[in-house]
Each structure stands twice: as structure tokens, then as C-alpha cells.
Motif scaffolding. Structure first.
Motif, PDB file in Angstrom:
ATOM      1  N   GLY A  39       0.691  -2.658 -15.868  1.00 28.08           N
ATOM      2  CA  GLY A  39      -0.346  -2.991 -14.902  1.00 28.08           C
ATOM      3  C   GLY A  39       0.134  -3.812 -13.719  1.00 28.08           C
ATOM      4  N   VAL A  40       1.386  -4.239 -13.714  1.00 29.94           N
ATOM      5  CA  VAL A  40       1.907  -5.002 -12.582  1.00 29.94           C
ATOM      6  C   VAL A  40       2.224  -4.030 -11.443  1.00 29.94           C
ATOM      7  CG1 VAL A  40       3.811  -6.445 -11.751  1.00 29.94           C
ATOM      8  CG2 VAL A  40       2.792  -6.889 -13.981  1.00 29.94           C
ATOM      9  N   LEU A  41       1.648  -4.293 -10.279  1.00 27.14           N
ATOM     10  CA  LEU A  41       1.895  -3.447  -9.111  1.00 27.14           C
ATOM     11  C   LEU A  41       3.172  -3.879  -8.398  1.00 27.14           C
ATOM     12  CD1 LEU A  41      -1.625  -3.187  -7.434  1.00 27.14           C
ATOM     13  CD2 LEU A  41      -0.436  -1.467  -8.779  1.00 27.14           C
ATOM     14  N   THR A  42       3.917  -2.904  -7.894  1.00 31.55           N
ATOM     15  CA  THR A  42       5.112  -3.164  -7.104  1.00 31.55           C
ATOM     16  C   THR A  42       4.815  -2.779  -5.662  1.00 31.55           C
ATOM     17  OG1 THR A  42       6.490  -2.618  -8.998  1.00 31.55           O
ATOM     18  CG2 THR A  42       7.566  -2.650  -6.848  1.00 31.55           C
ATOM     19  N   VAL A  43       5.055  -3.708  -4.737  1.00 30.93           N
ATOM     20  CA  VAL A  43       4.827  -3.448  -3.313  1.00 30.93           C
ATOM     21  C   VAL A  43       6.119  -3.737  -2.567  1.00 30.93           C
ATOM     22  CG1 VAL A  43       3.405  -3.978  -1.303  1.00 30.93           C
ATOM     23  CG2 VAL A  43       2.436  -4.228  -3.603  1.00 30.93           C
ATOM     24  N   ASP A  44       6.641  -2.720  -1.885  1.00 35.96           N
ATOM     25  CA  ASP A  44       7.827  -2.907  -1.057  1.00 35.96           C
ATOM     26  C   ASP A  44       7.387  -3.288   0.352  1.00 35.96           C
ATOM     27  OD1 ASP A  44       9.803  -2.380  -2.970  1.00 35.96           O
ATOM     28  OD2 ASP A  44       9.565  -0.222  -2.710  1.00 35.96           O
ATOM     29  N   LEU A  45       7.905  -4.418   0.835  1.00 32.68           N
ATOM     30  CA  LEU A  45       7.584  -4.894   2.180  1.00 32.68           C
ATOM     31  C   LEU A  45       8.751  -4.582   3.097  1.00 32.68           C
ATOM     32  CD1 LEU A  45       6.087  -8.397   1.272  1.00 32.68           C
ATOM     33  CD2 LEU A  45       4.908  -6.226   1.527  1.00 32.68           C
TER      34      LEU A  45
END
Length: 147
Positions: A39-45
Motif C-alpha cells: 500500500g505504500v505509494l512510490t512517487v518519482d519527482l
């Protein structure tokens, strides 16, 4: 007698080094558990403007209202400035997730709760803010990513 004192000092140094290494291993284990939790979201900035070579990856655990950010090639903020992470909703609401110093350690983290009625989080951004952070962004994001 001085030889004994030297050995005692050496043992104390080794004990301090062992304690430091133990703390580093514990922190690494906690980070691995955090980023691999279901459930942990990964967001690439991605870097924007003149910081196109910079970036970061954010792991956001919505169930625990917590995040970890791993900066990549970020310059230190100017004196009197800090970096601030924001969650941006489809309603245009910008929610501060907290401030961080990319030079402090490999990963930084904090807590953030999305208030009810704020809309769905669609992006994460990092801005350069005055020390202590701002209630709302005062500069354009230099890191930006879609959730």
C-alpha cells in the motif's frame, strides 16, 4: 599503565563505532520495511528548470500518514532557506508534508495527513522556502511528480 589506558581508550572507541554501526543497520532495516510495505505509494519527482539533473523518490504510506524521501543530486538550500515537500490535490489544495535538508542523511521523512474534503492527491512537489517552512508554497516547485 599507559599501555592499559591506551587499550581502554581503543576499546571505548570501538564500542562507540559499534553503537553507530548498529544504529545505521537499524535505520536501514526500518527504511527497507517502510518502502516495501503493502500500500505504500512510490512517487518519482523530476527536476524542473535549472535543476533538471536533480530528482527524488517519495514513498508515501497513506495508512500511517508518513513519508520518506530519497533525494538525488540536490544542492544544499541557500542559507536561511529550506526545502519543503507538498502534496497537491485535484482540488488545487497544497498540503505541507514538512521541511527537509537533503544533506542531512540518505533519506528524510515525516508525517502528513490529508484533511477530509481536500480532494484526491494527484502530485507531490518540492519548493524552496524560508527556514521553518511556509503555510503555502512561495516559490515554483523545482521537483514535481504525479501520484
Amino acid at each position: 599503565e599507559s599501555h592499559t589506558a591506551s587499550l581502554v581508550a581503543q576499546l571505548e572507541r570501538q564500542g562507540e563505532e559499534l553503537a553507530s554501526l548498529t544504529q545505521q543497520v537499524r535505520a536501514a532495516r526500518e527504511s527497507i520495511q517502510f518502502v516495501s510495505s503493502p500500500g505504500v505509494l512510490t512517487v518519482d519527482l523530476a527536476g524542473q528548470g535549472n535543476l533538471v539533473e536533480s530528482g527524488a523518490r517519495v514513498f508515501w504510506d497513506r495508512r500511517r500518514d508518513s513519508w520518506q524521501l530519497y533525494p538525488d543530486n540536490l544542492p544544499a538550500p541557500a542559507p536561511g532557506r529550506t526545502y519543503q515537500l507538498w502534496l497537491v490535490t485535484d482540488a488545487g489544495v497544497k498540503i505541507s508534508a514538512g521541511t527537509f535538508d537533503p544533506q542531512a542523511q540518505a533519506a528524510v521523512g515525516g508525517k502528513v495527513a490529508v484533511p477530509a474534503g481536500s480532494g484526491n492527491v494527484i502530485a507531490a512537489a518540492v519548493t524552496d522556502e524560508p527556514s521553518g517552512g511556509s503555510p503555502q508554497p512561495t516559490t515554483q516547485p523545482f521537483l514535481l511528480g504525479k501520484v
